[in-house]
Structure formats: structure tokens, C-alpha cells
Motif scaffolding. Structure first.
Motif, short mmCIF file in Angstrom:
data_model
loop_
_atom_site.label_atom_id
_atom_site.label_comp_id
_atom_site.label_asym_id
_atom_site.label_seq_id
_atom_site.Cartn_x
_atom_site.Cartn_y
_atom_site.Cartn_z
N THR A 1 1.97 9.47 154.47
CA THR A 1 3.32 8.90 154.52
C THR A 1 3.30 7.41 154.22
O THR A 1 4.15 6.90 153.48
N ASN B 1 5.27 5.65 151.11
CA ASN B 1 6.27 4.62 151.37
C ASN B 1 5.96 3.32 150.64
O ASN B 1 6.82 2.74 149.97
N SER C 1 10.84 2.73 155.31
CA SER C 1 9.76 3.22 156.16
C SER C 1 10.21 4.38 157.04
O SER C 1 9.38 5.01 157.70
N HIS D 1 -0.80 9.74 159.31
CA HIS D 1 0.18 8.80 158.77
C HIS D 1 -0.24 8.21 157.43
O HIS D 1 0.57 7.56 156.77
N GLU E 1 13.52 12.10 165.08
CA GLU E 1 12.38 11.26 164.73
C GLU E 1 12.74 9.80 165.01
O GLU E 1 13.72 9.28 164.48
N ARG F 1 20.31 3.58 152.35
CA ARG F 1 19.81 4.33 153.51
C ARG F 1 20.82 4.37 154.66
O ARG F 1 20.50 4.09 155.81
N GLY G 1 16.33 9.46 160.25
CA GLY G 1 15.55 8.93 161.36
C GLY G 1 16.33 7.90 162.16
O GLY G 1 17.35 7.36 161.71
N ILE H 1 6.19 5.45 163.44
CA ILE H 1 6.85 6.67 163.89
C ILE H 1 6.25 7.10 165.22
O ILE H 1 5.04 6.94 165.46
N LYS I 1 8.14 3.70 147.42
CA LYS I 1 9.47 3.37 147.91
C LYS I 1 9.70 1.88 148.11
O LYS I 1 10.84 1.41 148.01
N SER J 1 12.08 8.06 157.80
CA SER J 1 12.36 9.35 157.16
C SER J 1 13.85 9.64 157.18
O SER J 1 14.63 8.96 157.85
N ASP J 2 14.25 10.67 156.46
CA ASP J 2 15.67 11.03 156.38
C ASP J 2 16.25 11.26 157.77
O ASP J 2 15.68 11.99 158.59
#
Length: 662
Positions: free
Chosen positions: A281, A285, A169, A278, A243, A197, A174, A270, A289, A171-172
Motif C-alpha cells: 500500500t 500510494n 494516503s 503495509h 478504516e 477525495r 476512510g 492505518i 498517487k 483508502s476509499d
């Protein structure tokens, strides 16, 4: 300590033989989670049992665990651990309880290290060893311990799958904010053992009282120390380029200060000062993902209240939003699929009836369909000023003309509930004010009369709409959104009208086209030092510490905190004495109550009345900004927050628009 012992003995005397049966042990929340009442009952049972059987320190530890999970105050927990120490000395079990009662402060961590240095119950404290290694920034040790914990199978597959989706959930790079070992340790296990992650930085709120760790965490991740009170609120405010994500398992009270800035994107939300679309996203997700097959698998050997199973109810909110997304897109088939998923999860979590009622209420609300009508589209588009990216603000406050038009639509199309929600209640006013406002506000009779050539009722149309509740303002925005998105000649394909956030409103009031941050004090601005300065004299100023109070600072920096101009005339409709002070002979600011919108000069973004006239609602119910005709100048600044209890003659609102699709 004697007081505590006496209290136990007194209870024993009053309730002899209350329970002689040994209660069941309290499982770690890393494996099982029960409702709070269960732990309260267990704490009571263990306390009664220990009155007759106080010899085993492990039994005392079970009592301590139950009391801790039941949410007892730290003073009560420390009393239990002190009682244990007086009975058994500084054993590992006693030190462990004492450390747990103190939390992860520097002192509590030192005691936990002492407990862990003893070797009697290594498996029991595996998660705590991982926490200690993180506090020491010993990532190799943490990795080793994570592997041992994983190999021990103490963490059930359902919790690992859930934790995987939490990481997905984010982001890169984050920063994920968590609390509690049950929601934090499994994340480290996935990162350390499976390499999943590892870019996500995990900040456990249990550690923030450990000053050294918090300082080192900030330094490691190039973060600034929060400037405002409250870590949860202050961190994103002081680190705009980072973020921040907040796990859905965090207690609501931890997020109260930022709840309006959180957008659900999966099993975390977020933080964003800007309005954030949102749905896209969230959809990516969940559908691309997440690992969701496990939700349909009954893992053999997992208890009924395995932590991962209990946490499954947290999927209901993101699934509900995804269902809403597909409904808005007109994809009823996928909307139904996600509805079915929600019902299945609710049934497993034993909340099916409540969730079905919620769904029915939501779906009933969506039955409202507004047939297209004229909304003065060209004027509306022309009136919206771009602030930044996809956020626009109206040049003026919502006027009586717009509100009359809206109410007339509701009245003629049978939207009785919305009409009654918006209809002003004049019974709170005195006779004189009520008589005046009766003509100021919409009624079918007034509307009919206003459309005749000889009527003077439409003279109020350019005044701001007042006596509107927060709920009615939100409903108006929703209606206008539905109307705009049906218009053939609209400028944008899809938009959303809404009330602004506090930071959005403040930046709009600042009126500076070159702003770089939604945090007012993080901006640098350019302005003329005085009203006589030329373009070559323009200087640069830091907003922080500059005491910019009013929107005309850009044209005369020396007047940034003055309500009157060089001629001693008021520059806004605020509460003033009525002595003649202006050379033009105007009493006060020229108005007793509201003034027509755009009577005074606009700010640098061509937005009118950002100070005074009516205080403008923001997306926090009960709070408006900028002051009004009934607020003194000090309450009418670009940062003034004016509280209100309900509809009022000093409260209105301004439209903000979010472009969803161009």
C-alpha cells in the motif's frame, strides 16, 4: 486577576527596561510553523514589551498567540484572555482570545461565534470561520469560506501539496484523524474547492470535547460510540468495519495506546488489529498517487518556515520504509534513489546528520546475513496452525530444543552480539536454582554432551525456552524468518515470524475456529453446555459478558471460568497449593516449575499451554499473556496480561507467522 497584574508589575520592577523593542508578530500556523522554543522566546518578549506598552489589544493578542503556540496550560491562556477583557472589554479580539483559550467545547464555540459576528478582522479568523461552519455541519458555508481562503492565497502551495498527499494516503471512504487547524483546514479546502477525495471523512481531535458535534459526526458516518476509555483507541475497537487513518502530524502521546496497531501507508498510518503488510500500500500510494515534484520546487514568496516546508520532514519515515522495501526485494538501484531523497529532505529540514546516523545504523544491521541451516522445516510447517487469513500460530511455545539449536548456530557462526544477547544470566538465581538451570540452558558443552546417547541433558529439550529477553525473542524471530525464506521445500514462498499483538494472542487463546473479529468480545461462539452434552446440545453464546477465562470452554461451557475439571484436577500448569486434590494422587498441578510443552490438553485450535506453563511475550515490550507456573489461576486467563522487567524463568514466547507470499 489582580495577582496576574501584580506579577507583571513585579517583573517590570526587577527588570526595568528589559526590552522596549516591539517583537515581531506571530504568524498563523496555517502559514508558518516554528520550533516550540521560538514561541517560548516570543511569548517572553511580548510579555516584557506589554509591561511598558499595554495599550494595544492587538499586541496582547500576539502575546496570547505566542503563549498558545508555546504550549502554555489553558489556565495560563485564560488568565491572559481575562486580563485582556478587564482592559478592553468584550471586543472581537478579546472574545477571540477567550474562545481560543477554551478550545472547541460548546462554550468555547459559542464565544467564537460571538467573536466572528463582529466584523473587524475577518481575514485573521478565516480558518476559525471554517472550523465553526464544520462544527455546525454547514457544509455549504464551509465550502464558501474554503473558496475565500483559497483565493486569499493565505495557504501556501507547499501545504496544499502536502495535504493532497495526506488525503492520498487514505483508502476509499476512510476516516482520517487529525489535530490542529494547520493540518485540518487545508484538507477541507482541497475537498471543497477542488473536489479532491471528498470520500475521506476528517475527524479533528480538537472537536471531540464538543459533545454535540461528536455525536452528530458518529451518526453521519454510521459509527458506534467508543466503548473503552480513550477516543483514539476506542473508535476503531468499536467500529471494526471502518478504516481509521492517523495523520503523521499527530502528537506521539495521542497515539501511545495504539502505536503497535499502526502501519505507515504514506503521510498517515492505518489502524489494524491484524498484522498488515503495509509495504504494498505504501509503495502504491507514494509512487502512483502522491505529487512529489513540488519537493524539488522552491516556491517563490514562501518563507523559510512555511508550514508545508516544515512538514516535509514527515516524508522521511515513509521514504525510509520504501527504501527498506526495495532492499528486501534486492533492488539496490531503487533503494539508493529513495536513500538520496531521504538525505535531501533531511538536509532541507536541518537534520541531515541525525538521519545519516540512523541510515548508517540501519544499514549496518542489515549486513547480517544468515547462511542457511537445518531448521526442522517439516516439523515447523506442521506445527503452525492457521488462525485467519495469513496469520498462523505455533501449536506450542518455543522449546529449549529450538533455542539450543539457534544458540548453537550463533556460537558456531560467530554472531557474538546475538549470542550474548540470548545467553541467559543465571547470577540472579540462588545456588540451587542456578545449578538446575545451568543444565536447562544452552552452552557449547551442554550441546555437545546432549548429542551423546547416554546424556540426560536433552530431557529438557521439550520444555519451554525461558530466561529470554524481549530483544532476544525478536532476534530469534528475525533469524527464523531469514532461515525459512531460504529453504527449498518451504510451504510458503515468503513469511515473517514475529511476536503476536495482544488481540492476536487472545483470539488464539480463545481457540475458536469460527471467530469473526479480532476483538474478543465482538465474537459469538458455540459450545457444549456441559461435558456430558452431545453435539445436538451445542448452544451459541456471546463472548461479551460471558466471563470466558480458560481455553477449555468449548468442551464444557460450565467450566469456562474454572481451572479444574470435574475430577478436581488442574487443567494447566499454574501456581497451586501442593495438597493432594486429584484422585490420581497428583500434587497440585503435577509440576513445581515448568512442564514439557503440550503436557495438557489443547484448545479448540489445537494450541497447547495457552494458560499457564510460561507467560508468553506479545509485541508490547514488558508484557506477556496467559500466566505461568508462577502465576495463580486468576492471573492465567486468556486475557491476563503479565508484566515483566526482563528475562525470567516464568516468561517464554510462542511463534506467530505472517504469510507474505504464498
Amino acid at each position: 486577576m489582580k495577582t496576574y497584574l501584580i506579577a507583571l508589575l513585579m517583573i517590570s520592577a526587577v527588570f526595568p527596561g528589559l526590552t522596549a523593542e516591539k517583537p515581531s508578530n506571530i504568524p498563523s500556523k496555517l502559514t508558518e510553523v516554528q520550533v516550540k522554543g521560538w514561541y517560548v522566546e516570543k511569548a517572553r518578549n511580548w510579555k516584557s514589551y506589554l509591561l511598558e506598552n499595554p495599550e494595544d489589544q492587538n499586541d496582547w493578542l500576539e502575546y496570547f498567540r505566542a503563549a498558545r503556540y508555546a504550549g502554555q496550560h489553558e489556565n495560563e491562556l485564560q488568565a491572559i484572555s481575562s486580563e485582556m477583557e478587564s482592559r478592553f472589554g468584550k471586543t472581537q479580539t478579546v472574545l477571540y482570545a477567550k474562545a481560543k483559550s477554551m478550545g472547541w467545547s460548546s462554550e468555547g464555540t459559542a464565544i467564537m461565534k460571538e467573536a466572528l459576528s463582529l466584523s473587524s478582522s475577518k481575514n485573521l479568523m478565516m480558518a476559525d470561520q471554517i472550523m465553526v461552519s464544520e462544527l455546525a455541519f454547514d457544509r455549504e458555508k464551509r465550502k464558501q469560506l474554503s473558496q475565500e481562503l483559497f483565493d486569499s492565497k493565505a495557504i501556501y502551495p507547499s501545504l496544499l501539496n502536502y495535504s493532497y498527499n495526506v488525503l492520498m494516503s487514505v483508502s476509499d471512504n476512510g476516516i482520517l484523524v487529525t489535530q490542529g487547524e494547520a493540518t485540518t483546514v487545508p484538507l477541507w479546502v482541497l475537498q471543497d474547492v477542488m473536489g479532491i477525495r471528498k470520500d475521506v471523512k476528517i475527524l479533528c481531535l480538537d472537536f471531540v470535547d464538543n459533545d454535540q458535534y461528536f455525536f452528530d459526526f458518529l451518526e453521519e458516518n454510521n459509527l458506534q460510540k467508543p466503548q473503552s476509555d480513550g477516543l483514539v483507541k476506542g473508535l476503531p475497537e468499536s467500529n471494526e468495519s471502518a478504516e481509521f487513518f492517523y495523520a503523521l502530524t499527530l502528537p506521539a502521546e495521542q497515539l501511545r495506546d495504539i502505536e503497535k496497531r499502526l502501519y505507515v501507508v504514506g503521510l498517515a498510518s492505518i489502524h489494524s488489529d491484524e498484522s498488515f503488510d503495509h509495504y504494498g500500500t505504501l509503495k502504491t500510494n507514494i509512487e502512483q498517487k502522491f505529487l512529489l515534484d513540488y519537493l524539488t520546487v522552491d516556491f517563490a514568496g514562501e518563507p523559510k518556515y512555511a508550514t508545508g516546508k516544515v512538514y516535509e520532514s514527515n516524508y522521511i519515515l515513509p521514504f525510509l520504509l520504501l527504501k527498506e522495501y526495495y532492499e528486501n526485494e534486492g533492488n539496490t538501484e531503487l533503494a539508493k534513489e529513495w536513500r538520496d531523497q531521504i538525505i535531501k529532505l533531511a538536509a532541507k529540514s536541518q537534520i541531515k546528520n541525525r538521519v545519516e546516523m540512523l541510515l548508517q545504523a540501519q544499514e549496518k544491521k542489515k549486513v547480517l546475513k544468515f547462511e542457511k541451516t537445518d531448521i526442522f522445516l517439516k516439523a515447523l510447517d506442521k506445527n503452525m496452525v492457521k488462525l485467519k487469513d495469513n496469520i498462523y500460530a505455533s501449536k506450542v511455545e518455543v522449546t529449549n530444543k529450538r533455542m539450543w539449536h539457534y544458540m548453537d548456530y550463533l556460537y558456531k557462526n560467530g554472531f557474538e552480539d546475538l549470542y550474548n544477547l540470548t545467553k541467559p544470566d543465571l547470577s540472579k538465581y540462588g545456588e540451587f536454582a542456578a545449578t538446575m538451570l545451568k543444565n536447562y540452558h544452552y552452552s557449547p558443552t551442554n550441546m555437545k554432551a546432549a548429542q551423546t546417547a547416554v546424556s540426560r541433558l536433552n530431557a529438557y529439550w521439550d520444555y519451554p525456552a525461558i530466561d529470554v529477553s524481549y530483544e532476544a525473542a525478536v532476534a530469534y524471530c528475525e533469524w527464523l524468518t531469514a532461515q525459512y525464506n531460504q529453504q527449498e521445500d518451504r510451504k510458503f514462498k515468503k513469511v515473517k515470524f514475529r511476536l503476536p499483538s495482544r488481540s492476536e494472542w487472545t483470539i488464539a487463546a480463545l481457540g475458536y475456529k469460527g471467530f469473526t473479529s479480532w476483538n474478543l468480545e465482538h465474537n459469538t461462539v458455540k459450545a457444549k453446555p456441559t461435558n456430558k452434552s452431545g453435539k445436538r446440545d451445542i448452544q451459541e453464546y456471546q463472548v461479551a459478558g460471558s466471563d470466558i477465562r480458560y481455553p477449555w470452554w468449548q468442551f464444557d461451557w460450565s467450566k469456562r471460568n474454572k481451572i479444574k475439571n470435574h475430577h478436581d484436577c488442574y487443567l494447566a500448569n499454574v501456581k497451586t497449593p501442593e495438597e493432594i486434590t486429584c484422585p490420581a494422587g497428583i500434587k497440585g498441578d503435577g509440576f513445581t516449575m515448568m512442564s514439557p510443552v503440550a503436557t495438557y490438553f489443547p484448545n479448540g485450535l489445537e494450541l497447547f499451554d495457552m494458560t499457564g506453563n510460561v507467560a508468553e511475550m506479545i509485541d508490547e515490550k514488558g508484557k506477556a499473556m496467559g500466566g505461568s507456573w508462577n502465576h495463580v489461576p486468576d492471573e492465567c486467563t486468556i486475557q491476563s496480561v503479565n508484566e515483566y522487567d526482563g528475562p525470567d524463568s516464568s516468561i517464554g514466547f510462542r511463534l506467530f507467522m505472517e504469510v507474505i507470499e504464498e
